[in-house]
Every structure is written in C-alpha cells, then in structure tokens.
Write an enzyme that holds these catalytic residues in place. Structure first.
Site, PDB file in Angstrom:
ATOM      1  N   GLU A 175       0.829  -1.205   0.000  1.00  0.00           N
ATOM      2  CA  GLU A 175       0.000   0.000   0.000  1.00  0.00           C
ATOM      3  C   GLU A 175       0.857   1.247   0.000  1.00  0.00           C
ATOM      4  O   GLU A 175       2.020   1.212   0.353  1.00  0.00           O
ATOM      5  CB  GLU A 175      -0.948   0.023   1.209  1.00  0.00           C
ATOM      6  CG  GLU A 175      -0.348  -0.426   2.532  1.00  0.00           C
ATOM      7  CD  GLU A 175       0.814   0.385   3.034  1.00  0.00           C
ATOM      8  OE1 GLU A 175       0.740   1.635   2.953  1.00  0.00           O
ATOM      9  OE2 GLU A 175       1.804  -0.200   3.495  1.00  0.00           O
ATOM     10  N   GLU A 318       4.380  -0.548   1.383  1.00  0.00           N
ATOM     11  CA  GLU A 318       4.503  -0.692  -0.071  1.00  0.00           C
ATOM     12  C   GLU A 318       4.398  -2.142  -0.547  1.00  0.00           C
ATOM     13  O   GLU A 318       4.147  -2.407  -1.717  1.00  0.00           O
ATOM     14  CB  GLU A 318       5.833  -0.133  -0.600  1.00  0.00           C
ATOM     15  CG  GLU A 318       6.114   1.298  -0.265  1.00  0.00           C
ATOM     16  CD  GLU A 318       7.465   1.789  -0.787  1.00  0.00           C
ATOM     17  OE1 GLU A 318       7.758   2.983  -0.608  1.00  0.00           O
ATOM     18  OE2 GLU A 318       8.230   0.965  -1.355  1.00  0.00           O
TER      19      GLU A 318
END
Length: 349
Positions: A175, A318
């Site tokens: 994310e 991420e």
C-alpha cells in the site's frame, strides 16, 4: 453486503490431509525430520492452500494499492498528501523500495489507484480503479460511506479473481497512502477494544508532540463515529481507508480462489484483519510477512493468528516485507520439490 457475499460463500477450510501428506514427503528428504523449521511449514501450507503437492511458484504478484486520507488535515503525518501520488509514479518507474525487493525475489509489482487525490489520466502501467479521491477526515465524520468501502473491497476481489484466471501462485499485499497508520490504529482499537495509546506509533517518524496529537485525533474519531465493533464493514467504513478496503477484498478474494496471500505490514494487516473478521477460514490462507515496528501490529497478528515470518524492524510498507517473505515461502516449496529423498540419494535413514 451483496457485493462480497459470493466471495464469502466460496471460502472453505484448507485441505488438512494435504498438510499431512506434505509433511510425509518432507520427512523423506535427506535431512532430520523438521530440521528446516518454518520452511517446512511454508511448504505444507502452500500445498494445502493450493490443493496440489507440488505448487508452481513461478508467477508471483504484489498489488500496491494507493489511496489518500482526509485525516492528514489533522497534522498526523510527517509528509503531505501530495507524496501519495508522487510515490505512485515512483512505483511505476520501478524506483521504490518494493520494486527493488520484488525484483530481487522475482515478483511482479502491480500498482492500483483505488483512492488517490490526483487525476492520473491514462498513466501507462497504472491499474485505474479509483473509488473516490481519498477518504474524508474521520476525526470530523465517517471516512467513507459503506458503499464506498464495499466498492473498494470489490476492487481487491476482482483482482484476486483475475489472478486465479492467470495462474498466479502467490499474491502479496502492499500500500501507499500518507496518513494510513492512523486508520490502521483506529481499526485495531475498535476491533480489539484496547486503548488507542497502546496501539499507535510514529508512522513515518513523527515526534512526541505529533504522536500525542495523533493519539488524540484517533480517539476523537472513534468517539465521534462510534463504529459497531461487531460489524467489520462498519469499522472499515467509518475509520478505515480505501486502500485498506481494497486489501481486505484482495485477501477475501484470494481465500475464495485458494490462492495463498502474503500480507505486508501494519496497514496491510489492517485490511487482512477486516477480511478475517468477516470469515474465520480466511486466516488459513494468510502468510504474515513480518512484524512491523508499529506497536499495534503485534495485536493484529495475534488476533488473526498469524506468526510473522521476518522481524527486521521494517516500517516502510509498499509490499516490501511481502517481497522478502515470498522468497522464503518459495524456498520452502522448492525444498519439497527439489531436495533428494533418502532413496534417490542412496542415504541410509
């Protein structure tokens, strides 16, 4: 709820008999029983989840979902919201941490705009699934409508269905969203009943005064919105995020399609927590990549019942931890597939 009913209906317990068969196969390899520790656990679970004794792990994908957060207005992050869109371009150019570690592990990164406050136009390589231009400030009202939360979950479910059609063997979550540790802390506080202070950390590295403000803001949002702790979707909509909702959908969809899913850190685990609260068998399909520095992460993992694979003081998100863990999960599978048996090697046992 109709949007995810079909996915929930497809989720079944994993095949326990395959776990036993995989362990028998591992015990016949040229090593003392159990001597490869958790690598053997990974191999057993991969066999049970995929339904085959020799899973093909060649196709691995991490989805990095991006979304903005209205709560940033309250000064809870070290960085401005504009960084979310800037980092999306960095992902697409292959320059972010997740790109480097995914290349190292032989994993493809797919970037999804589910809620960035930016018009990307026809940006090549970006999966365009924007539900809204960020959430609203949950310190002032609900972050999303229930319909928005469900629409973002549908994005994740659709991508999991696509992975099944493509033959993806292992899916990872990632994310990007400035401010997203605050909704993650709010979600675990609502679901666990523990105090916000026990579950909230520094995110991108805020100082003590900013941390106190962050705790206050989250407490204010929970009091104001009063999410129904028995309804995970109400918690998600009132204090969550669009990328968190998409991750919840991806995890649900992977479970529905018998695809193992590797969850990254604190924010990804918030999404996985929502999914596992919606259906108890979801937990069987989850690999927890690592234990984050964020203090609420341990409580999330314990509630899900997932033991973290790595503990490296990571706090980037991420999908970085997922990329690293996928390499170890694949290593376990390769042991089961490629290591010689006692008979093949002519070794006495």
């Amino acid at each position: 709820m109709d949007i995810i009913t079909s996915a929930l209906a497809r989720i079944t317990p994993v095949n326990q008999s395959l776990i036993a068969q995989a362990q028998l196969k591992l015990d016949n390899k040229t090593k003392p029983p159990g001597s490869l520790g958790r690598l053997e656990e990974f191999a057993r679970r991969m066999a049970a989840i995929s339904g085959v004794m020799v899973p093909d792990t060649s196709k691995k994908v991490i989805f990095t979902f991006a979304g903005d957060h209205g709560i940033v207005e309250e000064g809870i992050s070290l960085y401005p919201s504009e960084v979310t869109a800037q980092m999306v371009f960095n992902f697409l150019n292959g320059g972010a941490g997740v790109n480097v570690l995914a290349r190292h592990s032989g994993v493809e990164v797919r970037v999804v705009d589910v809620g960035v406050d930016h018009d990307f136009g026809e940006t090549p390589g970006l999966i365009h699934r924007k539900v809204a231009r960020g959430t609203r400030n949950f310190a002032q009202g609900p972050a999303m409508t229930r319909e928005e939360a469900l629409a973002a979950m549908q994005v994740g479910i659709d991508l999991a269905d696509q992975c099944k059609a493509e033959g993806v063997a292992l899916v990872g979550t990632g994310e990007m969203g400035i401010g997203n540790t605050s909704p993650s802390s709010a979600i675990i506080a609502a679901i666990s009943g523990l105090g916000v202070r026990e579950l909230t950390h520094r995110g991108t590295g805020i100082n003590n005064a900013a941390l106190e403000n962050k705790i206050r803001v989250i407490e204010q949002g929970l009091t104001l919105n009063s999410p129904d702790t028995q309804d995970p979707l109400d918690v998600l909509a009132k204090v969550g995020g669009l990328e968190i909702a998409a991750i919840a959908g991806l995890v649900l969809g992977c479970a529905a399609n018998s695809i193992p899913v590797v969850i990254d850190g604190f924010i990804s685990t918030a999404g996985a927590l929502i999914a596992s609260e919606l259906h108890p068998n979801v937990r069987d399909y989850i690999f927890a990549a690592h234990r984050s520095v964020e203090i609420g992460h341990r409580v999330m993992l314990e509630r899900i019942g997932a033991a973290p694979i790595l503990d490296l003081d990571l706090r980037l998100g991420e999908g970085t931890g997922a990329a690293l863990a996928m390499g170890l999960i694949e290593a376990g599978v390769k042991v089961m597939k490629e290591m010689a048996t006692f008979d093949e090697a002519g070794v006495s046992h």
